[in-house]
Scaffold this motif. Structure first.
Motif, short mmCIF file in Angstrom:
data_model
loop_
_atom_site.label_atom_id
_atom_site.label_comp_id
_atom_site.label_asym_id
_atom_site.label_seq_id
_atom_site.Cartn_x
_atom_site.Cartn_y
_atom_site.Cartn_z
N GLY A 151 62.91 41.92 -6.73
CA GLY A 151 62.39 40.86 -5.87
C GLY A 151 62.63 41.05 -4.38
N LEU A 154 59.76 39.88 -1.92
CA LEU A 154 59.59 38.43 -1.86
C LEU A 154 60.77 37.76 -1.18
N ILE A 155 61.97 38.29 -1.39
CA ILE A 155 63.14 37.77 -0.70
C ILE A 155 63.00 37.97 0.80
N PHE A 174 55.63 31.55 -4.77
CA PHE A 174 56.01 32.95 -5.01
C PHE A 174 55.62 33.34 -6.43
N CYS A 187 64.77 39.59 -10.55
CA CYS A 187 63.91 38.92 -9.57
C CYS A 187 63.95 37.41 -9.78
N LEU A 191 65.13 34.74 -6.88
CA LEU A 191 64.19 33.75 -6.37
C LEU A 191 64.67 32.33 -6.68
N CYS A 196 63.12 29.43 -4.20
CA CYS A 196 61.71 29.81 -4.04
C CYS A 196 60.89 29.19 -5.18
N THR A 229 60.61 29.15 -11.80
CA THR A 229 61.84 28.87 -11.05
C THR A 229 62.06 27.36 -10.98
#
Length: 291
Positions: A151, A154-155, A174, A187, A191, A196, A229
């Motif tokens: 990830g 995206l982070i 995301f 990941c 997240l 996220c 998430t």
């Protein structure tokens, strides 16, 4: 293992490495690492995703059978170190770096994670003027990494949003996908801990790319291994999923045959002229909303 510890970023990564070494005395290093990230991911997922709770809880119970009570306490300490480490320094790929330093990457399959510094540079080049404009116009945007690894990209994107005063927890969805189950769980963990909103799909991007029922990615299609998430379940994002579902429902409604139009015209006219307490409005993004 002393060399690895010396190369790690912070004390929390070093503490995880020490615990990891102790846990690897009875089981293989890969088994310990995979079980750590999967059990941690399930612990988070089952607090919010009740649809998949039963099957994932069974996987969790099957996994912990390999370990003693003392070893399970060690796993709990690893999770605590992960949380503290990401809290102290979110500007890094905490698990990805640790994974590489522990030499768990699979050279045969080319499993080498992109360094966070490179991901950060990519995030800075990708945004931000257009992103600000799109969020202002549509309310939110979605970002996808179809080979997410742990990830890092995206982070980095989330951290760059913070630098540009963009609240990614309200304005960015995301979406991540990876073929490797363990990498996808890494990941998902990172997240989730960064707050996220979104989901991670465990599937082959080439043969089974993630697809959605709506145009912006809020409603992934059924039949995939999807990990949502916690922030995906917050009020603002659940409101958006409701709107997307309503929008989808209206688009799927069959159009009346020509002969039926006149018969229904009077009823439709009456309905449209009738005031309700809960009118359906349309947002700037073209979505239907009850709010």
């Amino acid at each position: 293992m002393g060399k690895v510890t010396h190369q790690l970023r912070n004390e929390n990564q070093k503490n995880i490495t020490r615990i990891f070494d102790r846990l690897s005395q009875r089981n293989s290093r890969w088994t310990v690492w995979s079980d750590f990230v999967v059990m941690s991911a399930i612990s988070i997922s089952n607090t919010v995703d009740k649809v998949n709770e039963q099957s994932r809880e069974q996987l969790y119970m099957d996994t912990i059978k390999k370990y003693t009570k003392a070893e399970l306490l060690e796993f709990a300490q690893m999770i605590a170190e992960l949380v503290m480490g990401m809290e102290r320094n979110p500007n890094c790929d905490f698990l990805g770096e640790l994974f590489m330093m522990l030499e768990l990457s699979n050279a045969q399959n080319g499993q080498f994670f992109t360094p966070y510094s490179v991901c950060s540079a990519m995030a800075k080049l990708t945004i931000m003027d257009e992103l600000h404009s799109k969020i202002e116009t549509e309310g939110w945007v979605s970002v996808n990494d179809c080979a997410c690894g742990a990830g890092a990209l995206l982070i980095a994107f989330a951290n760059e949003c913070k630098e540009q005063n963009i609240n990614y927890q309200r304005s960015v969805l995301f979406v991540a996908q990876d073929l490797d189950y363990t990498a996808a769980m890494m990941c998902y963990l990172q997240l989730s801990l960064m707050g996220c909103p979104g989901y991670v799909v465990v599937a082959n991007t080439i043969t089974n790319p993630v697809t959605t029922y709506d145009r912006k990615g809020l409603l992934p299609r059924d039949g995939q291994n999807i990990w949502y998430t916690p922030f995906y379940f917050t009020e603002i994002w659940q409101g958006r999923t409701i709107c997307a579902s309503i929008d989808r429902m209206f688009h799927q409604m069959p159009k009346p045959a020509p002969a039926e139009v006149k018969e229904e015209q009077q009823e439709i006219t009456v309905t449209q002229s009738t005031k309700t307490d809960y009118p359906i409005n349309e947002t700037k993004a073209g979505q239907l909303t009850l709010f």
